[in-house]
Design a protein around this motif. Structure first.
Motif, PDB file in Angstrom:
ATOM      1  N   VAL A 105      86.144 -42.512 -13.583  1.00 22.57           N
ATOM      2  CA  VAL A 105      87.108 -41.732 -12.790  1.00 22.57           C
ATOM      3  C   VAL A 105      88.383 -41.382 -13.853  1.00 22.57           C
ATOM      4  N   ASP A 127      98.672 -41.819 -10.554  1.00 23.93           N
ATOM      5  CA  ASP A 127      98.430 -40.836  -9.291  1.00 23.93           C
ATOM      6  C   ASP A 127      99.150 -41.525  -8.386  1.00 23.93           C
ATOM      7  N   ASN A 129      95.554 -44.879  -4.870  1.00 21.37           N
ATOM      8  CA  ASN A 129      94.272 -45.311  -5.310  1.00 21.37           C
ATOM      9  C   ASN A 129      92.957 -44.769  -4.856  1.00 21.37           C
ATOM     10  N   ASP A 130      92.969 -43.857  -4.128  1.00 21.93           N
ATOM     11  CA  ASP A 130      92.015 -43.183  -3.466  1.00 21.93           C
ATOM     12  C   ASP A 130      90.573 -43.064  -4.187  1.00 21.93           C
ATOM     13  N   ALA A 131      90.968 -42.324  -5.431  1.00 24.84           N
ATOM     14  CA  ALA A 131      89.746 -41.972  -6.227  1.00 24.84           C
ATOM     15  C   ALA A 131      89.077 -43.143  -6.704  1.00 24.84           C
ATOM     16  N   ALA A 158      87.252 -44.794  -3.678  1.00 25.08           N
ATOM     17  CA  ALA A 158      85.931 -44.045  -3.276  1.00 25.08           C
ATOM     18  C   ALA A 158      85.011 -44.448  -4.272  1.00 25.08           C
ATOM     19  N   LYS A 159      85.287 -44.617  -5.656  1.00 31.64           N
ATOM     20  CA  LYS A 159      84.458 -44.831  -6.657  1.00 31.64           C
ATOM     21  C   LYS A 159      83.556 -46.142  -6.619  1.00 31.64           C
TER      22      LYS A 159
END
Length: 136
Positions: free
Chosen positions: A76, A96, A99-101, A104-105
């Protein structure tokens, strides 16, 4: 980049204001860690000695921590080599807004939703992933 000299606290951003805002957030996070552990908060201007955090909880999941570095942080964020302690959170590795990315990972790689973990601390995330693995 912005620094608090003597405290070993720094942060970056795309602008001076963003770096300072990120530095403020990191300062208060570090200050809270000190207060939560019962340690006094040094007065302004005092040099804070480098103190490495414990890795007791992370070491319980050593293989998972290494896998997490490769399959989540590197994939990521492009972060290759990081040190993870019991005090590490998802916020330690990026600037960012969310911490959504990363969440999701984690869900994609491990099949575990960690978006509800308010502390976003890696040992807590590792505990949840390990619990799912043990239940399977």
């Amino acid at each position: 980049r912005a620094f608090i000299v003597g405290w070993l606290v720094d942060a970056g951003g795309d602008s001076k204001q963003e770096a300072l805002s990120n530095l403020e957030r990191e300062f208060y996070r570090r200050k809270q860690i000190l207060l939560d552990s019962g340690e006094p908060c040094p007065r302004p201007g005092k040099r804070v000695p480098l103190k490495l955090a414990s890795q007791v909880r992370v070491d319980k999941h050593a293989d998972l921590a290494e896998d997490f570095k490769k399959r989540v942080l590197f994939q990521v964020l492009g972060v290759e080599d990081v040190w993870i302690s019991d005090d590490s959170s998802l916020w330690n590795f990026h600037f960012d807004e969310t911490n959504d990315a990363l969440c999701a990972k984690v869900k994609e790689v491990y099949g575990v939703d960690v978006s509800d973990i308010e502390s976003e601390m890696l040992p807590v995330i590792f505990d949840r992933i390990a619990a799912k693995r043990n239940a399977e």
